[in-house]
Design a protein around this motif. Structure first.
Motif, PDB file in Angstrom:
ATOM      1  N   VAL A 184       0.838  -1.193   0.000  1.00  0.00           N
ATOM      2  CA  VAL A 184       0.000   0.000   0.000  1.00  0.00           C
ATOM      3  C   VAL A 184       0.872   1.242   0.000  1.00  0.00           C
ATOM      4  O   VAL A 184       1.876   1.319   0.734  1.00  0.00           O
ATOM      5  CB  VAL A 184      -0.928   0.020   1.240  1.00  0.00           C
ATOM      6  CG1 VAL A 184      -1.697   1.326   1.314  1.00  0.00           C
ATOM      7  CG2 VAL A 184      -1.888  -1.153   1.207  1.00  0.00           C
ATOM      8  N   TYR A 185       0.507   2.211  -0.844  1.00  0.00           N
ATOM      9  CA  TYR A 185       1.142   3.529  -0.805  1.00  0.00           C
ATOM     10  C   TYR A 185       0.098   4.528  -0.318  1.00  0.00           C
ATOM     11  O   TYR A 185      -0.958   4.706  -0.931  1.00  0.00           O
ATOM     12  CB  TYR A 185       1.662   3.939  -2.181  1.00  0.00           C
ATOM     13  CG  TYR A 185       2.426   5.247  -2.150  1.00  0.00           C
ATOM     14  CD1 TYR A 185       3.712   5.310  -1.626  1.00  0.00           C
ATOM     15  CD2 TYR A 185       1.850   6.414  -2.642  1.00  0.00           C
ATOM     16  CE1 TYR A 185       4.413   6.509  -1.584  1.00  0.00           C
ATOM     17  CE2 TYR A 185       2.544   7.616  -2.614  1.00  0.00           C
ATOM     18  CZ  TYR A 185       3.831   7.656  -2.079  1.00  0.00           C
ATOM     19  OH  TYR A 185       4.515   8.847  -2.032  1.00  0.00           O
ATOM     20  N   LEU A 186       0.382   5.187   0.809  1.00  0.00           N
ATOM     21  CA  LEU A 186      -0.568   6.081   1.443  1.00  0.00           C
ATOM     22  C   LEU A 186      -0.463   7.478   0.849  1.00  0.00           C
ATOM     23  O   LEU A 186       0.633   8.009   0.696  1.00  0.00           O
ATOM     24  CB  LEU A 186      -0.308   6.136   2.952  1.00  0.00           C
ATOM     25  CG  LEU A 186      -0.317   4.781   3.687  1.00  0.00           C
ATOM     26  CD1 LEU A 186       0.173   4.945   5.115  1.00  0.00           C
ATOM     27  CD2 LEU A 186      -1.703   4.156   3.659  1.00  0.00           C
ATOM     28  N   ARG A 187      -1.597   8.080   0.520  1.00  0.00           N
ATOM     29  CA  ARG A 187      -1.623   9.478   0.053  1.00  0.00           C
ATOM     30  C   ARG A 187      -2.839  10.161   0.653  1.00  0.00           C
ATOM     31  O   ARG A 187      -3.966   9.701   0.495  1.00  0.00           O
ATOM     32  CB  ARG A 187      -1.639   9.585  -1.465  1.00  0.00           C
ATOM     33  CG  ARG A 187      -2.689   8.804  -2.201  1.00  0.00           C
ATOM     34  CD  ARG A 187      -2.199   7.449  -2.643  1.00  0.00           C
ATOM     35  NE  ARG A 187      -3.113   6.788  -3.574  1.00  0.00           N
ATOM     36  CZ  ARG A 187      -3.026   5.494  -3.870  1.00  0.00           C
ATOM     37  NH1 ARG A 187      -2.106   4.735  -3.314  1.00  0.00           N
ATOM     38  NH2 ARG A 187      -3.847   4.968  -4.741  1.00  0.00           N
ATOM     39  N   GLY A 188      -2.560  11.213   1.394  1.00  0.00           N
ATOM     40  CA  GLY A 188      -3.664  11.875   2.083  1.00  0.00           C
ATOM     41  C   GLY A 188      -3.235  13.125   2.808  1.00  0.00           C
ATOM     42  O   GLY A 188      -2.449  13.926   2.296  1.00  0.00           O
ATOM     43  N   PHE A 189      -3.715  13.263   4.042  1.00  0.00           N
ATOM     44  CA  PHE A 189      -3.589  14.527   4.754  1.00  0.00           C
ATOM     45  C   PHE A 189      -3.441  14.304   6.255  1.00  0.00           C
ATOM     46  O   PHE A 189      -3.888  13.305   6.801  1.00  0.00           O
ATOM     47  CB  PHE A 189      -4.842  15.388   4.541  1.00  0.00           C
ATOM     48  CG  PHE A 189      -5.175  15.658   3.112  1.00  0.00           C
ATOM     49  CD1 PHE A 189      -4.649  16.767   2.463  1.00  0.00           C
ATOM     50  CD2 PHE A 189      -6.006  14.803   2.402  1.00  0.00           C
ATOM     51  CE1 PHE A 189      -4.947  17.015   1.132  1.00  0.00           C
ATOM     52  CE2 PHE A 189      -6.316  15.048   1.073  1.00  0.00           C
ATOM     53  CZ  PHE A 189      -5.780  16.154   0.433  1.00  0.00           C
ATOM     54  N   GLY A 190      -2.853  15.291   6.921  1.00  0.00           N
ATOM     55  CA  GLY A 190      -3.143  15.535   8.308  1.00  0.00           C
ATOM     56  C   GLY A 190      -4.394  16.399   8.354  1.00  0.00           C
ATOM     57  O   GLY A 190      -4.598  17.248   7.474  1.00  0.00           O
ATOM     58  N   ARG A 191      -5.225  16.205   9.354  1.00  0.00           N
ATOM     59  CA  ARG A 191      -6.496  16.929   9.416  1.00  0.00           C
ATOM     60  C   ARG A 191      -6.703  17.511  10.812  1.00  0.00           C
ATOM     61  O   ARG A 191      -5.907  17.287  11.714  1.00  0.00           O
ATOM     62  CB  ARG A 191      -7.665  15.989   9.080  1.00  0.00           C
ATOM     63  CG  ARG A 191      -7.646  15.406   7.682  1.00  0.00           C
ATOM     64  CD  ARG A 191      -8.872  14.531   7.459  1.00  0.00           C
ATOM     65  NE  ARG A 191     -10.103  15.292   7.666  1.00  0.00           N
ATOM     66  CZ  ARG A 191     -11.268  14.749   8.003  1.00  0.00           C
ATOM     67  NH1 ARG A 191     -11.377  13.457   8.199  1.00  0.00           N
ATOM     68  NH2 ARG A 191     -12.333  15.504   8.156  1.00  0.00           N
ATOM     69  N   HIS A 192      -7.780  18.248  10.957  1.00  0.00           N
ATOM     70  CA  HIS A 192      -8.275  18.663  12.266  1.00  0.00           C
ATOM     71  C   HIS A 192      -9.796  18.580  12.266  1.00  0.00           C
ATOM     72  O   HIS A 192     -10.432  18.799  11.223  1.00  0.00           O
ATOM     73  CB  HIS A 192      -7.853  20.097  12.607  1.00  0.00           C
ATOM     74  CG  HIS A 192      -6.568  20.188  13.382  1.00  0.00           C
ATOM     75  ND1 HIS A 192      -6.390  19.554  14.590  1.00  0.00           N
ATOM     76  CD2 HIS A 192      -5.401  20.823  13.112  1.00  0.00           C
ATOM     77  CE1 HIS A 192      -5.173  19.807  15.034  1.00  0.00           C
ATOM     78  NE2 HIS A 192      -4.545  20.570  14.148  1.00  0.00           N
ATOM     79  N   GLU A 193     -10.363  18.229  13.401  1.00  0.00           N
ATOM     80  CA  GLU A 193     -11.811  18.336  13.575  1.00  0.00           C
ATOM     81  C   GLU A 193     -12.114  19.807  13.875  1.00  0.00           C
ATOM     82  O   GLU A 193     -12.134  20.234  15.029  1.00  0.00           O
ATOM     83  CB  GLU A 193     -12.286  17.436  14.727  1.00  0.00           C
ATOM     84  CG  GLU A 193     -12.345  15.967  14.367  1.00  0.00           C
ATOM     85  CD  GLU A 193     -13.006  15.131  15.443  1.00  0.00           C
ATOM     86  OE1 GLU A 193     -13.831  14.278  15.118  1.00  0.00           O
ATOM     87  OE2 GLU A 193     -12.692  15.344  16.628  1.00  0.00           O
ATOM     88  N   ASP A 194     -12.338  20.563  12.827  1.00  0.00           N
ATOM     89  CA  ASP A 194     -12.500  22.009  12.981  1.00  0.00           C
ATOM     90  C   ASP A 194     -13.311  22.546  11.808  1.00  0.00           C
ATOM     91  O   ASP A 194     -13.132  22.124  10.666  1.00  0.00           O
ATOM     92  CB  ASP A 194     -11.134  22.698  13.005  1.00  0.00           C
ATOM     93  CG  ASP A 194     -11.254  24.211  12.988  1.00  0.00           C
ATOM     94  OD1 ASP A 194     -11.457  24.799  14.062  1.00  0.00           O
ATOM     95  OD2 ASP A 194     -11.176  24.789  11.887  1.00  0.00           O
ATOM     96  N   SER A 195     -14.220  23.456  12.120  1.00  0.00           N
ATOM     97  CA  SER A 195     -14.954  24.169  11.077  1.00  0.00           C
ATOM     98  C   SER A 195     -15.478  25.460  11.678  1.00  0.00           C
ATOM     99  O   SER A 195     -15.503  25.628  12.899  1.00  0.00           O
ATOM    100  CB  SER A 195     -16.116  23.324  10.531  1.00  0.00           C
ATOM    101  OG  SER A 195     -17.067  23.051  11.539  1.00  0.00           O
ATOM    102  N   ALA A 196     -15.890  26.381  10.816  1.00  0.00           N
ATOM    103  CA  ALA A 196     -16.416  27.655  11.298  1.00  0.00           C
ATOM    104  C   ALA A 196     -17.646  27.426  12.166  1.00  0.00           C
ATOM    105  O   ALA A 196     -18.490  26.573  11.867  1.00  0.00           O
ATOM    106  CB  ALA A 196     -16.768  28.547  10.117  1.00  0.00           C
TER     107      ALA A 196
END
Length: 495
Positions: A184-196
């Motif tokens: 598997v080759y991983l492609r994505g993001f670091g995220r946050h549980e955050d919104s306006a």
């Protein structure tokens, strides 16, 4: 004659800005792992689901809300605010739950408040719950929380619970991560549980939009930086097949002490207890950017790693490391090396020509030192939406796109070397931070804005990730990946 029960729930949240002397004081020697050879497995933790025998009552809605006076975080405890209606302790306001109180009002003081706050809700308990076993669950409570509620006598009636499951195999070597015997080759993001407005409060609309965008951009993975995400968010990851690096709440860890070590272990025990049955969770991240160069870090993370792998030997462990490979003392205890580095942003700002060589050489140094798979867990650049500069210039959308593009070239060189297993952009979307002169309304490294609209870089990343999907997974490119330009250009794109 029917009986209606009335119940009241009070909850106090504490986010103390002052350091805990037991945690942040002088360093203490950390004993070796022999003191904790066999951590106790916690019992399973089930998410509330209705069945023939189970009924769920949501307490979402408007709650009474009161802030403890500045400098007097314990005032509510000393005056026993929980013993009577919260309105008798002061002037309450209505606060939606779930939500982030810092993001709701027009008050500067409340936006910047770090300390104790109180929530209270009075509700009716169904008569059918009499003599039933009742649980009160708070799914969006963060930091230090204490709940005061009435007690309910439990029963031993037959129970039915349905737990969705997924079956897959997970293995790793010194160069690869394999799922169902496929590399598997991983492609994505670091995220946050955050919104306006919602802040970190659970918002099903934002959650749905986020997964739509993750699929649109072609990602297959993300890290729950820097804390466990809500059950609802991970339920969706299970259903859609995303691969999750599940991270415990340990950020910038230093001043290592026995008290901190125990709290760190407890947080991992609770995380594994909750998420151990999730097929989407493929890796545990036991810290983000700890001070792994310090002498005390070696024994400390030896203990944390031992604790984690004893609780769950079926998944690899990692740390998002920000120190250099030459000074790091924690990687020896990990299964996969993850590193964070902001080339041409925090270091050598504007020097796009330095990115490729620096990324390749650092990844090579990590693999050479530890002989383990390597991924890049954070990289990127802040970008003001709508700011355009030609030639590119820091903070412009063009600059962010070029920073990412240079990293893509470095990653492709590394993929050819056989040990590089993933790339994670920081960040998926812009998010709110504390005020500082380096932030313009928060962290702007997202490829999407805080209200989930794409920046220029999002379209570049989409072409990158979907091209990788075609190369590695045999999928087809989306029909709308490129706009029509000319017949000649279209033919060359197809080739």
């Amino acid at each position: 004659m029917s009986l209606t029960l009335l119940a009241a729930v009070s909850i106090v949240l504490m986010a103390d800005a002052s350091p805990d002397p037991d945690i942040s004081g002088g360093s203490s020697e950390i004993n070796s792992a022999v003191e904790d050879p066999s951590p106790t497995l916690l019992p399973g933790l089930l998410y509330p689901r209705e069945s023939e025998s189970r009924e769920v009552k949501s307490l979402d809605g408007m709650w009474d809300f009161l802030v403890s006076p500045a400098g007097h975080a314990l005032k509510g405890y000393k005056e026993a605010w929980y013993a009577d209606e919260l309105s008798k302790a002061g002037k309450v306001m209505q606060m939606p739950v779930p939500s982030s109180y810092n993001d709701i009002t027009t008050s500067r003081e409340l936006r910047d408040h770090v300390g104790a706050v109180w929530y209270e809700r009075t509700f009716f308990v169904p008569a059918s719950w009499r003599e039933q076993r009742v649980f009160v669950r708070f799914g969006s409570v963060n930091y230090l929380a204490q709940v005061v509620t009435i007690s309910v006598q439990n029963s031993t009636k037959a129970d039915v619970y349905r737990l969705p499951i997924g079956i897959r195999t997970l293995e790793w070597t010194n160069t690869s991560l394999l799922i169902n015997d496929r590399i598997v080759y991983l492609r994505g993001f670091g995220r946050h549980e955050d919104s306006a407005l919602r802040g970190r409060g659970l918002d099903l609309v934002t959650m749905t939009r986020d997964y739509e965008l993750l699929q649109w951009v072609g990602a297959n993975a993300y890290r729950t930086s820097h804390y466990p995400y809500s059950d609802e968010v991970l339920d969706m990851a299970d259903r859609l097949g995303f691969l999750i690096i599940d991270e415990c709440p340990s950020v910038d860890t230093e001043n290592f002490s026995p008290t901190l070590l125990q709290r760190h272990k407890d947080s991992l025990s609770e995380l594994i207890r909750r998420d151990k049955n999730r097929p989407s969770v493929i890796m545990w991240s036991i810290a983000n950017e700890p001070r792994t160069q310090l002498p005390e870090a070696e024994n400390y993370f030896k203990e944390v790693a031992h604790h984690t792998k004893t609780l769950d030997p079926s998944r690899p462990i990692t740390i998002a490391i920000a120190r250099g490979s030459s000074e790091d003392k924690a990687g020896q205890f990990l299964d996969i090396i993850s590193f964070n580095r902001y080339n041409s942003w925090y270091q050598n700002t504007g020097r796009l020509d330095m990115i490729i060589e620096r990324v390749v050489s650092e990844a090579e140094s990590w693999h050479h030192k530890y002989n383990k798979p390597v991924l890049m867990s954070e990289y990127g650049a802040d970008t003001m939406p709508g700011l355009h500069e030609l030639p590119n210039y820091v903070w412009s959308e063009e600059y962010q796109a070029e920073v990412l593009s240079k990293h893509f070239e470095a990653f492709d060189r590394l993929r050819m070397r056989g040990y590089f297993i993933g790339e994670f952009i920081w960040n998926f979307a812009d998010f709110r931070t504390a005020q500082t002169y380096t932030r313009v309304g928060g962290n702007k490294k997202g490829i999407f804005t805080r209200d989930r609209q794409p920046k220029m870089a999002a379209h570049l990343v989409r072409r990158r990730y979907h091209s990788l999907n075609v190369e590695l997974d045999g999928t087809e490119l989306p029909s709308d990946l490129e706009n029509y330009v000319t017949f000649y250009y279209s033919r060359r794109s197809e080739l």
